[in-house]
Design a protein around this motif. Structure first.
Motif, PDB file in Angstrom:
ATOM      1  N   HIS A   1       3.696 -11.347  -1.172  1.00 34.91           N
ATOM      2  CA  HIS A   1       3.468  -9.921  -1.428  1.00 34.91           C
ATOM      3  C   HIS A   1       3.337  -9.657  -2.935  1.00 34.91           C
ATOM      4  O   HIS A   1       2.432  -8.942  -3.373  1.00 34.91           O
ATOM      5  CB  HIS A   1       4.617  -9.113  -0.820  1.00 34.91           C
ATOM      6  CG  HIS A   1       4.423  -7.646  -0.848  1.00 34.91           C
ATOM      7  ND1 HIS A   1       3.476  -6.997  -0.087  1.00 34.91           N
ATOM      8  CD2 HIS A   1       5.075  -6.670  -1.541  1.00 34.91           C
ATOM      9  CE1 HIS A   1       3.541  -5.697  -0.318  1.00 34.91           C
ATOM     10  NE2 HIS A   1       4.495  -5.475  -1.205  1.00 34.91           N
TER      11      HIS A   1
ATOM     12  N   VAL B   1       0.694   3.446  -4.509  1.00 32.63           N
ATOM     13  CA  VAL B   1       1.603   2.453  -3.928  1.00 32.63           C
ATOM     14  C   VAL B   1       2.007   1.398  -4.956  1.00 32.63           C
ATOM     15  O   VAL B   1       3.183   1.026  -5.035  1.00 32.63           O
ATOM     16  CB  VAL B   1       0.955   1.780  -2.691  1.00 32.63           C
ATOM     17  CG1 VAL B   1       1.774   0.605  -2.209  1.00 32.63           C
ATOM     18  CG2 VAL B   1       0.789   2.798  -1.571  1.00 32.63           C
TER      19      VAL B   1
ATOM     20  N   LEU C   1      -2.938  -0.165   5.283  1.00 31.03           N
ATOM     21  CA  LEU C   1      -3.325  -1.156   6.288  1.00 31.03           C
ATOM     22  C   LEU C   1      -4.224  -0.536   7.355  1.00 31.03           C
ATOM     23  O   LEU C   1      -5.311  -1.043   7.645  1.00 31.03           O
ATOM     24  CB  LEU C   1      -2.083  -1.772   6.947  1.00 31.03           C
ATOM     25  CG  LEU C   1      -2.346  -2.647   8.181  1.00 31.03           C
ATOM     26  CD1 LEU C   1      -3.171  -3.869   7.827  1.00 31.03           C
ATOM     27  CD2 LEU C   1      -1.032  -3.033   8.837  1.00 31.03           C
TER      28      LEU C   1
ATOM     29  N   GLU D   1       6.560   1.679   1.191  1.00 31.34           N
ATOM     30  CA  GLU D   1       6.279   1.021   2.471  1.00 31.34           C
ATOM     31  C   GLU D   1       5.411   1.888   3.376  1.00 31.34           C
ATOM     32  O   GLU D   1       4.482   1.388   4.012  1.00 31.34           O
ATOM     33  CB  GLU D   1       7.594   0.691   3.190  1.00 31.34           C
ATOM     34  CG  GLU D   1       8.431  -0.330   2.473  1.00 31.34           C
ATOM     35  CD  GLU D   1       9.856  -0.393   3.000  1.00 31.34           C
ATOM     36  OE1 GLU D   1      10.191   0.329   3.971  1.00 31.34           O
ATOM     37  OE2 GLU D   1      10.645  -1.166   2.431  1.00 31.34           O
TER      38      GLU D   1
ATOM     39  N   PRO E   1      -0.317  -5.120   2.740  1.00 30.05           N
ATOM     40  CA  PRO E   1       0.655  -4.362   3.536  1.00 30.05           C
ATOM     41  C   PRO E   1       1.282  -5.177   4.665  1.00 30.05           C
ATOM     42  O   PRO E   1       2.441  -4.958   5.019  1.00 30.05           O
ATOM     43  CB  PRO E   1      -0.134  -3.166   4.073  1.00 30.05           C
ATOM     44  CG  PRO E   1      -1.561  -3.456   3.823  1.00 30.05           C
ATOM     45  CD  PRO E   1      -1.647  -4.514   2.774  1.00 30.05           C
TER      46      PRO E   1
ATOM     47  N   GLY F   1       1.919   2.099   1.949  1.00 28.07           N
ATOM     48  CA  GLY F   1       1.311   0.779   2.112  1.00 28.07           C
ATOM     49  C   GLY F   1       0.876   0.525   3.543  1.00 28.07           C
ATOM     50  O   GLY F   1      -0.204  -0.003   3.800  1.00 28.07           O
ATOM     51  N   PHE F   2       1.715   0.919   4.493  1.00 31.96           N
ATOM     52  CA  PHE F   2       1.373   0.755   5.915  1.00 31.96           C
ATOM     53  C   PHE F   2       0.164   1.622   6.274  1.00 31.96           C
ATOM     54  O   PHE F   2      -0.691   1.220   7.074  1.00 31.96           O
ATOM     55  CB  PHE F   2       2.594   1.106   6.774  1.00 31.96           C
ATOM     56  CG  PHE F   2       2.574   0.522   8.154  1.00 31.96           C
ATOM     57  CD1 PHE F   2       2.585  -0.844   8.361  1.00 31.96           C
ATOM     58  CD2 PHE F   2       2.572   1.354   9.266  1.00 31.96           C
ATOM     59  CE1 PHE F   2       2.584  -1.381   9.645  1.00 31.96           C
ATOM     60  CE2 PHE F   2       2.578   0.834  10.561  1.00 31.96           C
ATOM     61  CZ  PHE F   2       2.578  -0.533  10.745  1.00 31.96           C
TER      62      PHE F   2
END
Length: 175
Positions: free
Chosen positions: A141, A27, A57, A50, A101, A53-54
């Protein structure tokens, strides 16, 4: 004389640790190069950055559940200051790997781009397009990325210190 067996982390904790490590190392570079990618290819880079990254999380939240439900193995004897440093880096990594994230998700939405997880699943945003706060969340971020890199370097340096210098079983607990 045979070596004593090492107390190790729960298999789920190990699995989450290594999967998250691989994802972070995927990522971060994706995010770092987005600014250098031609506009027609940026969407793909954003999608993967994204979406992965999600995923980090959710895996971090699951990892925290395992951490609270399964007691970690005892660590090898070390000075109290070293143990505090190890704990601080570990918990700071946990916090940063959750905040990162979340801040990316919120920044993307604040810039007006709702998340389509892996291009398939629309993810509801609590803020929607918010141009006034988008730069602030983006800055958070950005700085979290450098914080995570610093913490990962400290974490790896600590593991190598225990493996190479102290020659104790700290690293083996997570293998």
């Amino acid at each position: 004389m045979p070596k004593q067996s090492v107390s190790s982390f729960h298999p789920l904790a190990k699995g989450f640790h290594w999967i998250i490590a691989v994802l972070v190392f995927a990522v971060w570079p994706l995010g770092a190069v987005i600014g250098f990618i031609k506009d027609d290819a940026k969407t793909s880079f954003y999608l993967w950055h994204e979406s992965l990254g999600f995923l980090v999380l959710w895996l971090m939240l699951a990892r925290l559940c395992v951490r609270f439900l399964k007691t970690p193995p005892p660590r090898p004897a070390m000075p109290a200051a070293q143990a505090r440093l190890a704990d601080t880096v570990q918990w700071a990594l946990y916090i940063a790997l959750i905040a990162m994230p979340v801040s990316g998700f919120l920044a993307t939405n604040a810039h007006g781009f709702p998340l389509q997880w892996f291009g398939l699943i629309p993810v509801w945003s609590p803020i929607g397009k918010s141009p006034d706060i988008a730069p602030v969340i983006s800055a958070v971020h950005y700085w979290l990325s450098w914080t995570i890199i610093t913490l990962v370097v400290l974490h790896v340096a600590g593991a190598l210190y225990h493996r190479v210098i102290r020659r104790d079983d700290t690293l083996e607990r997570m293998l």
